[in-house]
Scaffold this motif. Structure first.
Motif, PDB file in Angstrom:
ATOM      1  N   ARG A 119      27.716 -43.156 -18.747  1.00  0.00           N
ATOM      2  CA  ARG A 119      29.004 -43.341 -18.074  1.00  0.00           C
ATOM      3  C   ARG A 119      30.057 -42.409 -18.659  1.00  0.00           C
ATOM      4  O   ARG A 119      30.834 -41.791 -17.917  1.00  0.00           O
ATOM      5  N   GLU A 120      30.093 -42.296 -19.979  1.00  0.00           N
ATOM      6  CA  GLU A 120      31.061 -41.412 -20.627  1.00  0.00           C
ATOM      7  C   GLU A 120      30.826 -39.964 -20.236  1.00  0.00           C
ATOM      8  O   GLU A 120      31.771 -39.207 -19.992  1.00  0.00           O
ATOM      9  N   ARG A 121      29.555 -39.569 -20.166  1.00  0.00           N
ATOM     10  CA  ARG A 121      29.255 -38.187 -19.757  1.00  0.00           C
ATOM     11  C   ARG A 121      29.688 -37.931 -18.322  1.00  0.00           C
ATOM     12  O   ARG A 121      30.199 -36.865 -17.988  1.00  0.00           O
ATOM     13  N   ALA A 122      29.494 -38.904 -17.449  1.00  0.00           N
ATOM     14  CA  ALA A 122      29.883 -38.732 -16.047  1.00  0.00           C
ATOM     15  C   ALA A 122      31.389 -38.587 -15.913  1.00  0.00           C
ATOM     16  O   ALA A 122      31.884 -37.743 -15.148  1.00  0.00           O
ATOM     17  N   VAL A 123      32.136 -39.419 -16.647  1.00  0.00           N
ATOM     18  CA  VAL A 123      33.603 -39.326 -16.615  1.00  0.00           C
ATOM     19  C   VAL A 123      34.053 -37.966 -17.132  1.00  0.00           C
ATOM     20  O   VAL A 123      34.935 -37.319 -16.550  1.00  0.00           O
ATOM     21  N   ARG A 124      33.447 -37.533 -18.202  1.00  0.00           N
ATOM     22  CA  ARG A 124      33.801 -36.230 -18.775  1.00  0.00           C
ATOM     23  C   ARG A 124      33.508 -35.104 -17.802  1.00  0.00           C
ATOM     24  O   ARG A 124      34.322 -34.195 -17.608  1.00  0.00           O
ATOM     25  N   GLU A 125      32.358 -35.138 -17.169  1.00  0.00           N
ATOM     26  CA  GLU A 125      31.982 -34.072 -16.227  1.00  0.00           C
ATOM     27  C   GLU A 125      32.924 -34.026 -15.034  1.00  0.00           C
ATOM     28  O   GLU A 125      33.275 -32.943 -14.542  1.00  0.00           O
ATOM     29  N   ARG A 126      33.349 -35.184 -14.547  1.00  0.00           N
ATOM     30  CA  ARG A 126      34.307 -35.205 -13.434  1.00  0.00           C
ATOM     31  C   ARG A 126      35.643 -34.602 -13.847  1.00  0.00           C
ATOM     32  O   ARG A 126      36.268 -33.849 -13.089  1.00  0.00           O
ATOM     33  N   ALA A 127      36.097 -34.921 -15.061  1.00  0.00           N
ATOM     34  CA  ALA A 127      37.360 -34.371 -15.554  1.00  0.00           C
ATOM     35  C   ALA A 127      37.278 -32.857 -15.691  1.00  0.00           C
ATOM     36  O   ALA A 127      38.219 -32.131 -15.338  1.00  0.00           O
ATOM     37  N   VAL A 128      36.152 -32.371 -16.186  1.00  0.00           N
ATOM     38  CA  VAL A 128      35.968 -30.933 -16.335  1.00  0.00           C
ATOM     39  C   VAL A 128      35.990 -30.256 -14.975  1.00  0.00           C
ATOM     40  O   VAL A 128      36.673 -29.237 -14.772  1.00  0.00           O
ATOM     41  N   ARG A 129      35.250 -30.811 -14.024  1.00  0.00           N
ATOM     42  CA  ARG A 129      35.199 -30.189 -12.693  1.00  0.00           C
ATOM     43  C   ARG A 129      36.577 -30.157 -12.053  1.00  0.00           C
ATOM     44  O   ARG A 129      36.963 -29.164 -11.422  1.00  0.00           O
ATOM     45  N   TYR A 130      37.330 -31.238 -12.210  1.00  0.00           N
ATOM     46  CA  TYR A 130      38.671 -31.283 -11.630  1.00  0.00           C
ATOM     47  C   TYR A 130      39.551 -30.183 -12.220  1.00  0.00           C
ATOM     48  O   TYR A 130      40.215 -29.438 -11.489  1.00  0.00           O
ATOM     49  N   GLU A 131      39.572 -30.074 -13.536  1.00  0.00           N
ATOM     50  CA  GLU A 131      40.435 -29.078 -14.176  1.00  0.00           C
ATOM     51  C   GLU A 131      39.991 -27.659 -13.842  1.00  0.00           C
ATOM     52  O   GLU A 131      40.831 -26.788 -13.581  1.00  0.00           O
ATOM     53  N   VAL A 132      38.697 -27.414 -13.866  1.00  0.00           N
ATOM     54  CA  VAL A 132      38.200 -26.070 -13.556  1.00  0.00           C
ATOM     55  C   VAL A 132      38.577 -25.679 -12.133  1.00  0.00           C
ATOM     56  O   VAL A 132      39.058 -24.566 -11.874  1.00  0.00           O
ATOM     57  N   ASP A 133      38.363 -26.586 -11.180  1.00  0.00           N
ATOM     58  CA  ASP A 133      38.687 -26.274  -9.782  1.00  0.00           C
ATOM     59  C   ASP A 133      40.187 -26.053  -9.594  1.00  0.00           C
ATOM     60  O   ASP A 133      40.614 -25.134  -8.877  1.00  0.00           O
ATOM     61  N   ALA A 134      40.996 -26.875 -10.255  1.00  0.00           N
ATOM     62  CA  ALA A 134      42.442 -26.751 -10.099  1.00  0.00           C
ATOM     63  C   ALA A 134      42.967 -25.459 -10.716  1.00  0.00           C
ATOM     64  O   ALA A 134      43.831 -24.782 -10.136  1.00  0.00           O
ATOM     65  N   VAL A 135      42.465 -25.100 -11.902  1.00  0.00           N
ATOM     66  CA  VAL A 135      42.883 -23.851 -12.541  1.00  0.00           C
ATOM     67  C   VAL A 135      42.423 -22.656 -11.714  1.00  0.00           C
ATOM     68  O   VAL A 135      43.170 -21.679 -11.528  1.00  0.00           O
ATOM     69  N   ALA A 136      41.204 -22.700 -11.211  1.00  0.00           N
ATOM     70  CA  ALA A 136      40.690 -21.597 -10.383  1.00  0.00           C
ATOM     71  C   ALA A 136      41.574 -21.394  -9.154  1.00  0.00           C
ATOM     72  O   ALA A 136      41.899 -20.252  -8.783  1.00  0.00           O
ATOM     73  N   ALA A 137      41.964 -22.483  -8.508  1.00  0.00           N
ATOM     74  CA  ALA A 137      42.807 -22.362  -7.315  1.00  0.00           C
ATOM     75  C   ALA A 137      44.180 -21.802  -7.663  1.00  0.00           C
ATOM     76  O   ALA A 137      44.729 -20.963  -6.929  1.00  0.00           O
ATOM     77  N   ALA A 138      44.755 -22.247  -8.772  1.00  0.00           N
ATOM     78  CA  ALA A 138      46.085 -21.769  -9.167  1.00  0.00           C
ATOM     79  C   ALA A 138      46.064 -20.288  -9.520  1.00  0.00           C
ATOM     80  O   ALA A 138      46.980 -19.542  -9.151  1.00  0.00           O
TER      81      ALA A 138
END
Length: 519
Positions: free
Chosen positions: A146-165
């Motif tokens: 569960r902790e790994r899944a939460v971490r992976e979602r947070a990483v994907r969100y930040e990476v996608d948001a930074v890439a778009a910006a």
């Protein structure tokens, strides 16, 4: 001229001493379009020769001990952070937001391994943080599913948001915006674009190693050493080298280490190998990556001091220091009385070594920087890839190479101080080492690359290099030992000179836990 000739000349060494150096070239290490292997060899050879010279001076030997440089040992040490294992576990490496990104007109690279740099990057780009990680996690695998899944979602969100910006900005716009927020981002430039940039021109006019005196003698001459006698306390964990003990050229010397990340800590780790009492001093409010500290902390101790509050303690340490090494932005520590001139006034005879990313002069002198970012700004990333698909060096060679050169410059300054006792300063930058790598280091004759000499404007080759056996595996240059932080596998020091040390006297201590006093 060979790479070692150029490095030794920049260090102010006597040219005839280069004959004391021999090397074993291994063609399959640190392979790159640029002469990374040759640069790494020259940096380590210069450092080992400076250590041997100082050892001869302090023991009264008639001849400088012979130096041997093995490309296998050098290549292993230049990626020491990748080889480090703590109880069998490896580091996570770069953080998810430390990478190349597409922009509206090219590429930019960011650095966000430290939490505060990640936060500033997100702030600059107006991205709400998703709780993603920084770098340096030794045991990410210890998390449950569960902790790994939460971490992976947070990483994907930040990476996608930074890439778009970043995709909406030009590379230079992104660079300026992130730096204005206190973060780190650098636009991809070609070597030609860096040469035309004001900071590139400023760096190019400087010597590889800046050197000078700070006061008039008399100061403090070096104390003599007995040849090959026990020269410094040896930890019970240290490997035994026989009753005589190794020649430790820096034995009895005290080094204040105010450096971070890789280059500065590599320099002070090297001084610790050579017998110096090295005390690393960090600000309590600045975080450190645990694995990074372990890799560069061998032989040293580590304490934390707030210089604004604990100034008296620092002054007591300075009162018997021989060397002060700083790795912060030029001028950042001056308000604490840590400029070279102020240090020499309070501690005559001190050697002050300064390290920065972009150099002590020019428009970028106050900018933060790391090896990966300097590669991008100076054109190395284009040289190792292309403007359409940037590459990287096979090691953080600017960090490691500059670290060994900085240690060498300190050792040479100590040798020179033996003549007149005067305080001295030495100054290096990652950007100037990058300039040296790009344009000034000759390739080995045995591994020619068509057109490389002409492209760099330097057709010379290193004619002293003799091919050795294949590298094969780093195992001969790795070892293990226990530490307060667990069982460590680590790279052995690449310095080798007759009767010199083979390993550090002790393992790293826990970061920031040692008392603020000399041994």
């Amino acid at each position: 001229m060979t790479g070692i000739n150029v490095a030794w000349s920049a260090l102010g060494g006597a040219p005839e001493l280069v004959a004391r150096v021999s090397d074993e070239v291994r063609r399959d290490v640190l392979d790159a379009r640029l002469p990374v292997r040759e640069t790494a060899r020259a940096c380590v050879a210069g450092c080992a020769l400076a250590a041997a010279e100082l050892g001869a001076r302090r023991t009264g030997a008639a001849e400088v001990p012979a130096v041997r440089v093995d490309d296998g040992a050098v290549a292993t040490a230049f990626v020491s952070e990748r080889h480090l294992r703590v109880d069998g576990r490896a580091s996570a490496g770069f953080a998810p937001l430390s990478r190349f990104w597409r922009t509206a007109d090219g590429w930019v690279r960011t650095h966000a391994n430290y939490p505060h740099h990640r936060e500033r990057l997100l702030t600059a780009l107006e991205v709400t943080g998703g709780g993603g990680p920084g770098a340096g996690d030794v045991d990410a695998g210890a998390m449950d599913a569960r902790e790994r899944a939460v971490r992976e979602r947070a990483v994907r969100y930040e990476v996608d948001a930074v890439a778009a910006a970043l995709a909406e900005r030009t590379s230079v716009e992104a660079e300026d915006a992130v730096y204005a927020a206190g973060g780190l981002a650098v636009a991809l430039r070609t070597p030609e674009e860096w040469a035309a940039h004001p900071q590139g021109a400023e760096v190019r006019r400087l010597p590889l190693v800046e050197r000078g005196t700070l006061d008039a003698p008399p100061g403090r001459p070096l104390t003599p050493l007995r040849p090959f006698a026990p020269l410094a306390p040896v930890s019970p964990l240290a490997p035994r080298t026989g009753a005589a003990g190794p020649l430790l050229p820096a034995a009895g010397l005290r080094v204040l280490d105010l450096t971070r990340v890789i280059a500065g800590p590599v320099a002070t780790r090297t001084l610790a190998l050579l017998g110096a009492d090295v005390l690393r001093v960090d600000a309590p409010h600045l975080p450190e990556l645990p694995v990074q500290h372990l890799d560069t902390g061998f032989g040293k101790r580590s304490t934390r001091l707030d210089l604004a509050v604990d100034g008296r303690t620092f002054e007591e340490l300075l009162g018997s220091a021989d060397v002060v090494v700083t790795g912060y932005r030029p001028g950042a520590l001056d308000r604490f009385g840590l400029s070279p001139e102020a240090l020499a006034e309070r501690r005559p005879g001190v050697v002050v070594a300064q390290l920065s990313a972009w150099g002590a002069h020019g428009l970028w002198r106050e900018r933060r920087g790391f090896d990966s970012l300097v590669q991008v700004a100076t054109g190395i990333a284009v040289a190792e890839g292309s403007a359409e698909r940037p590459g990287a060096l096979p090691a953080q060679a600017l960090d490691h190479g500059t670290g060994y050169l900085l240690a060498a410059a300190v050792l040479r300054a100590l040798t020179e101080r033996a003549d007149d006792g005067a305080s001295r300063y030495v100054r290096l930058s990652l950007a100037r080492t990058a300039e040296w790598l790009l344009h000034e280091v000759p390739r080995d004759r045995e591994v020619p690359r068509a057109g490389e000499g002409d492209r760099r404007g330097n057709g010379d080759v290193d004619r002293s290099a003799v091919p050795g056996g294949p590298y094969g595996s780093p195992d001969p240059w790795l070892t293990e030992r226990d530490s307060p932080c667990g069982r460590l596998r680590y790279a052995l020091p690449p310095l080798s000179f007759a009767n010199g040390p083979k390993d550090w006297a002790g393992p790293p201590t826990r970061w920031g836990t040692d008392p603020a006093r000399w041994r």
